[in-house]
Design an enzyme around this catalytic site. Structure first.
Site, mmCIF file in Angstrom:
data_model
loop_
_atom_site.group_PDB
_atom_site.id
_atom_site.type_symbol
_atom_site.label_atom_id
_atom_site.label_comp_id
_atom_site.label_asym_id
_atom_site.label_seq_id
_atom_site.Cartn_x
_atom_site.Cartn_y
_atom_site.Cartn_z
ATOM 1 C CE LYS A 1 37.882 36.413 40.039
ATOM 2 N NZ LYS A 1 37.390 36.788 41.365
ATOM 3 C CB SER B 1 40.485 36.361 43.666
ATOM 4 O OG SER B 1 39.118 36.558 43.396
ATOM 5 C CB SER C 1 37.415 38.848 44.739
ATOM 6 O OG SER C 1 38.030 37.905 45.578
#
Lengths: 108, 502
Positions: free
Chosen positions: B80, B155, B179
């Site tokens: 990420k 996310s 997320s």
């Protein structure tokens, strides 16, 4: 429900957090921020008598380590992402001393 | 070997150690796959240079040859983009960090590299991890590989989509209010948000420091446990890190779930979920009973206060954490170099921060301001204690709580963009674990007729990662439901660039 966050208050907040907002953004945020404040206001109904507030929720809490010198990043590495050419090993910014400029009224 | 990019970490480990595939071949297969499908899915913000990836892979091959293979030697990982990688651009999907190249690795990246993993690229996210769809990425949204008209969840949507699409073998996400778990549910992966303090936050771009936690997004429960074992453990660079270094025992994950106690909330699922999620939730309860699990119903008394609490605590921390982005110290897209300092800051932050980030900064600074602090922030911190009490009661009689992860399956782009409150309510089932520091795991529980995965969640007591992984592993073994099974039964629709399978 009347707006808790007026447009004037929003502008003041924007200045405090140093964010320029366009008129269009202000229009949108005025509605949205008040909707959200209205929504989170539900908490007033929560049964909170005799409930202490949480400071740390994690099992470790805060912890100190020994104050010992250890290798760190090199100055040049830290400054490598700076927007302006560093001066004497420091980040360079526009001048702040001399003339005080504080935004007034409308956000520019 | 066909579709080697679709294998689990464990399968790749066997293939690499037995010499059936070299690390260079595996890395090449993934890089080719990325070239092929990335124009469609857009799971990555930055892909590492081919030459660099292959160089590291060749080193891995030499280590394997010498019998020095470690847990992740030669396994390509997608990371990420809110996690700092030395020498590899890290933007947190913000224009504010569009050209930022960190001079150091986050602790979790150091640990992955020390175990031989290859960092293949940085995956897309909502800007500074604020969002549940990746639509708030300043660059582009990621598409759900099962249906490209739908969001992958967020996310950490890039990491979940990259795993499903075969663009990496392992991945890391970061979870502040769901997320890791929401995109895992929307994409069919296994995602773990560990107990707060289990995984070091050093080098992770901060959103809300009291809730942020890094964790794996994986193809299988065992892959999730393997990755978790590598990245977890005490770190002197994180003052909130837990001091004991308990690892998950992979053998114990195979012990079955008989006699374990699970709490469930059918009323809540009935009230808050769409028909497909509700049905899968009820079927899974029956399935757990078949597995010998003692399932009993509980009430989650104060769940309605989860999202309001979260959207006071998090914006407050956001408003403080994001004050550092002034445009002078970190690379940004716009030029801040005009006029006076104050004007530059206003202009720079106005131009380079996106709508959700601005909304949260403003909201946070409002609820912390004089005259409102007690009414909002202090009340929210009390609610955190209240939620902790609810969980303590549940865990008196249960090893885990079976919860929905999301109220619905992946939805179409644009559906909830204009109404922040509606979007925030997506976090209702996930944010409670962040507010109370508890470990929570999402596992794929079914595939709908529309071809969209449904994920469910197991929330465990503090430091009970192994318990929830064991329950999920038992379910995976008992039902045969996994991402690998989904892909075998229903291959992803081909992308325009993809060559037909030979």
């Amino acid at each position: 429900m009347s707006a808790v966050v007026s447009r004037e208050r929003l502008l003041q907040l924007a200045r405090l957090v140093c964010i320029h907002l366009t008129e269009e953004e202000l229009d949108q945020l005025e509605t949205q921020v008040n909707d959200i404040i209205d929504f989170v206001g539900q908490l007033r109904e929560a049964p909170l008598q005799d409930i202490e507030e949480s400071t740390h929720v994690g099992p470790a809490g805060g912890r100190m380590r020994d104050d010992e010198c250890r290798p760190s990043l090199l100055e040049a590495e830290v400054l490598a992402n700076a927007y302006r050419e560093p001066v004497s090993g420091c980040f360079a910014l526009p001048r702040v001393l001399g003339e005080l400029v504080e935004p007034q009224g409308e956000v520019s | 070997l066909s579709r080697v990019y679709d294998r689990t970490i464990e399968e790749c480990r066997t293939l690499l150690d037995s010499g059936q595939v070299t690390a260079v071949e595996l890395a090449e297969a993934l890089l080719n796959r990325i070239d092929e499908v990335e124009p469609t899915y857009k799971a990555f913000l930055t892909v590492e240079e081919r030459g660099k990836v292959l160089e590291v892979a060749a080193e891995c091959d030499r280590a394997i040859e010498k019998g020095e293979s470690r847990l992740l030697t030669g396994i390509p990982f997608g990371i990420k983009d809110s996690i700092c990688t030395n020498g590899l651009r890290t933007t947190a999907a913000s224009k504010m960090l569009a050209t930022y190249v960190p001079p150091y690795d986050a602790t979790v990246i150091e640990r992955l590299r020390a175990h031989g993993a290859i960092i293949i690229g940085k995956t897309n996210t909502d800007e500074f991890c604020m969002g549940t769809t990746t639509e708030f990425s300043a660059f582009y949204p990621t598409r759900n590989p099962w249906d490209t008209a739908r969001v992958p969840g967020g996310s950490s949507g890039g990491s979940a989509a990259a795993i499903v699409a075969g663009e990496c073998i392992g991945s890391l996400g970061e979870d502040t209010g769901g997320s890791i778990r929401l995109p895992s549910a929307f994409c069919g992966t296994v995602g773990l948000k560990p107990t707060y303090g289990r995984v070091p936050r050093y080098g992770v771009i901060a959103m809300a420091s009291s809730c942020d936690q890094v964790g794996p997004i994986s193809r299988s429960v065992r892959d999730c446990a393997i990755t978790y074992n590598v990245i977890s453990g005490p770190d002197p660079m994180d003052s909130t890190s837990i001091q004991d270094d308990d690892k998950v025992d992979l053998d114990r994950l195979e012990a079955g779930a008989e006699g374990m106690r699970v709490a469930c909330v059918p009323d809540l699922a009935e009230r808050g979920c769409s028909a497909p999620v509700r049905d899968v939730y009820m079927q899974t309860i029956d399935c757990f009973r078949d597995m010998g699990v003692e399932v009993h119903e509980v009430e989650f008394e104060n769940i309605d206060y989860v999202v309001p609490t979260y959207y006071i605590v998090v914006p407050s921390e956001v408003s403080a954490n994001l004050a550092r982005y002034d445009g002078f110290r970190f690379g940004s897209e716009q030029s801040p170099d005009q006029g006076e300092l104050w004007e530059s800051w206003m202009r720079e932050r106005g131009a380079n921060l996106g709508p959700e980030v601005k909304r949260r900064i403003l909201l946070g600074s409002f609820v912390l301001s004089h005259g409102y602090y007690d009414a909002y922030y202090r009340t929210a911190q009390k609610c955190r204690s209240l939620l902790k009490r609810d969980f303590s009661r549940i865990f008196q009689d249960a090893d885990a709580l079976l919860f929905p992860t999301s109220s619905d399956v992946a939805f179409e782009f644009g559906t909830k963009l204009d109404d922040p409150v509606k979007l925030y309510l997506e976090d209702i089932f996930t944010a409670s674990a962040n507010l109370t520091a508890l470990p929570a795991l999402t596992f794929p529980a079914a595939m709908t007729d529309l071809g969209l995965p449904v994920g469910l969640q197991l929330i465990g007591d503090t430091k009970a990662e192994e318990t929830i992984l064991r329950l999920a592993r038992s379910f995976e073994v008992h039902t045969g439901i996994s991402l690998q099974a989904f892909l075998a039964e229903r291959p992803l629709p081909p992308t325009p660039q993809e060559r037909p399978e030979q």
